[in-house]
Design a protein around this motif. Structure first.
Motif, short mmCIF file in Angstrom:
data_model
loop_
_atom_site.label_atom_id
_atom_site.label_comp_id
_atom_site.label_asym_id
_atom_site.label_seq_id
_atom_site.Cartn_x
_atom_site.Cartn_y
_atom_site.Cartn_z
N ALA A 37 0.83 -1.21 0.00
CA ALA A 37 0.00 0.00 0.00
C ALA A 37 0.86 1.26 0.00
CB ALA A 37 -0.93 -0.01 1.21
N ILE A 38 1.96 1.24 0.74
CA ILE A 38 2.84 2.41 0.76
C ILE A 38 3.51 2.60 -0.59
CG2 ILE A 38 4.93 3.38 1.80
CD1 ILE A 38 4.17 2.08 4.40
N ARG A 39 3.95 1.50 -1.21
CA ARG A 39 4.61 1.61 -2.51
C ARG A 39 3.65 2.08 -3.60
NH1 ARG A 39 6.57 -3.36 -1.45
NH2 ARG A 39 5.38 -4.29 -3.15
N ALA A 40 2.37 1.81 -3.43
CA ALA A 40 1.40 2.19 -4.45
C ALA A 40 1.11 3.69 -4.45
CB ALA A 40 0.10 1.41 -4.25
N ILE A 41 1.47 4.39 -3.38
CA ILE A 41 1.18 5.83 -3.28
C ILE A 41 2.47 6.60 -3.57
CG2 ILE A 41 0.32 7.66 -1.79
CD1 ILE A 41 -1.14 5.54 -0.17
N PRO A 42 2.50 7.47 -4.57
CA PRO A 42 3.71 8.24 -4.86
C PRO A 42 4.01 9.25 -3.76
CG PRO A 42 2.20 8.20 -6.75
CD PRO A 42 1.44 7.68 -5.57
N GLU A 43 5.27 9.71 -3.75
CA GLU A 43 5.66 10.70 -2.75
C GLU A 43 4.89 12.00 -2.92
OE1 GLU A 43 7.72 9.03 -4.61
OE2 GLU A 43 9.09 7.88 -3.32
N LEU A 44 4.52 12.32 -4.16
CA LEU A 44 3.75 13.54 -4.39
C LEU A 44 2.42 13.52 -3.65
CD1 LEU A 44 4.35 14.09 -8.22
CD2 LEU A 44 5.25 15.47 -6.35
N ILE A 45 1.77 12.35 -3.64
CA ILE A 45 0.49 12.24 -2.94
C ILE A 45 0.69 12.37 -1.44
CG2 ILE A 45 -1.55 10.82 -2.62
CD1 ILE A 45 -1.13 11.88 -5.45
N PHE A 46 1.74 11.74 -0.90
CA PHE A 46 2.03 11.89 0.52
C PHE A 46 2.24 13.36 0.88
CE2 PHE A 46 3.44 7.33 0.48
CZ PHE A 46 2.53 6.90 1.44
N ALA A 47 2.97 14.08 0.01
CA ALA A 47 3.26 15.48 0.30
C ALA A 47 2.01 16.34 0.21
CB ALA A 47 4.33 16.00 -0.67
N ILE A 48 1.19 16.12 -0.84
CA ILE A 48 0.02 16.98 -1.04
C ILE A 48 -1.08 16.67 -0.03
CG2 ILE A 48 -1.82 17.56 -2.67
CD1 ILE A 48 0.15 17.05 -4.92
N ALA A 49 -1.35 15.39 0.18
CA ALA A 49 -2.52 15.01 0.97
C ALA A 49 -2.26 15.00 2.48
CB ALA A 49 -3.01 13.62 0.53
N ILE A 50 -1.01 14.76 2.89
CA ILE A 50 -0.75 14.56 4.31
C ILE A 50 0.25 15.58 4.87
CG2 ILE A 50 0.07 12.93 6.06
CD1 ILE A 50 -0.81 10.66 4.22
N MET A 51 1.45 15.63 4.30
CA MET A 51 2.54 16.39 4.91
C MET A 51 2.35 17.89 4.80
SD MET A 51 4.06 13.90 6.13
CE MET A 51 4.19 12.14 5.90
#
Length: 308
Positions: A140-154
């Motif tokens: 599940a973590i590999r399926a989400i790009p870093e861009l999504i982590f940055a935009i949606a969470i961080m």
């Protein structure tokens, strides 16, 4: 004995035809291989058609790229003494260092979180239910790009800046590093493990003295490789406002400042190449050990009395 010899020599009794001297077995048919290649070719052609791209514009690409390179080269080869933008070189290097800091912190976060998860995802260490759950979590973590982590969470939590970028890179690194490290753990030799168990070592002691020493060199090499990837990914996250050298690229492309774009891209390329060379040497040193080079691993001719 006579009946046995007769059945071996009789083709009807043995259920096969005799092989004459000089006969060769028939080669396997290539029908399935040909059908497979045709199917792959068909899928590729369908993908080209569904993309709906204007492939004719590829002919126009070389002169357009030449114009852009010429515009960017004007900024790279300007006289730094007479050019009032000489301070931009220093700014580009400072922001590139910030990207390196982000990549390093993200890699350390990914390494610290993925290392224990890798043991839970290894079939030779953890029970199957735990392995299944951990692997799905890493997938599940590999399926989400870093861009999504940055935009949606961080970015919503930590705001604009390098902290959000470093955390996004760290969380994105967990999935890849956890999978690679678990595969290394599963490929370790069972000899030291059985020796440790035979000597009365417990579960944790067996992991510490039998599996970790075997898996650690390749694991550290994966960490360095992920650091190289995070450098490039950090430059992209900067476009979103997550810090690093990418934070100025979006503004430069918006105003079409091609001279400064050329300086920025040159700084990114030079620093990335230097880091890649250093990382490659460190990985070679970790995996092969001290005093071992590619030349020393080649076969050397035997001379002296041993040759005789």
């Amino acid at each position: 004995m006579t009946g046995m010899l007769r059945s071996d020599r009789d083709p009807h009794a043995a259920g096969r035809l005799p092989l004459h001297r000089g006969d060769r077995p028939q080669p396997p048919g290539k029908t399935r291989q040909t059908i497979g290649l045709l199917l792959v070719l068909g899928v590729v052609l369908v993908c080209f058609w569904l993309v709906d791209a204007r492939w004719g514009r590829l002919i126009e690409a070389p002169p357009i790229l030449a114009d852009y390179f010429e515009l960017m080269a004007q900024g790279v080869f300007q006289n730094p003494v007479e050019d009032p933008t000489v301070g931009y070189w220093q700014r580009a290097f400072d922001l590139m260092l910030e990207s390196l800091y982000m990549a390093w912190i993200g890699t350390m976060i990914g390494a610290l979180l993925s290392f224990p998860l890798a043991f839970l995802a290894a079939e030779n260490v953890a029970p199957k239910p735990v392995v299944f759950v951990t692997r799905q979590f890493l997938n599940a973590i590999r399926a989400i790009p870093e861009l999504i982590f940055a935009i949606a969470i961080m970015l919503p939590i930590f705001g604009l800046g390098p902290l959000a970028g470093a955390l996004a890179l760290g969380v994105g690194s967990v999935g890849t590093l956890g999978k690679l490290t678990s595969e290394v753990i599963e490929g370790t030799d069972r000899g030291p493990v059985e020796a440790a168990r035979a000597s009365g070592a417990g579960f944790l002691a067996t992991l510490r003295w039998s599996i970790v020493p075997q898996a650690l060199p390749e694991t550290i090499a994966f960490w360095l490789y992920r650091f190289e990837i995070n450098i490039r990914a950090g430059a992209v996250l900067g476009v979103l406002g997550a810090g690093g050298i990418g934070s100025i690229l979006s503004d430069l492309f918006r105003v079409r400042a091609w001279d400064r774009i050329g300086i920025t891209l040159l700084v990114i390329i030079v620093v990335t190449v230097i880091i890649d060379q250093i990382s490659a040497r460190v990985r070679n040193r970790i995996i092969q050990g001290p005093g071992v080079s590619a030349r020393s691993t080649q076969l050397q001719p035997v001379t002296g009395p041993a040759a005789a």
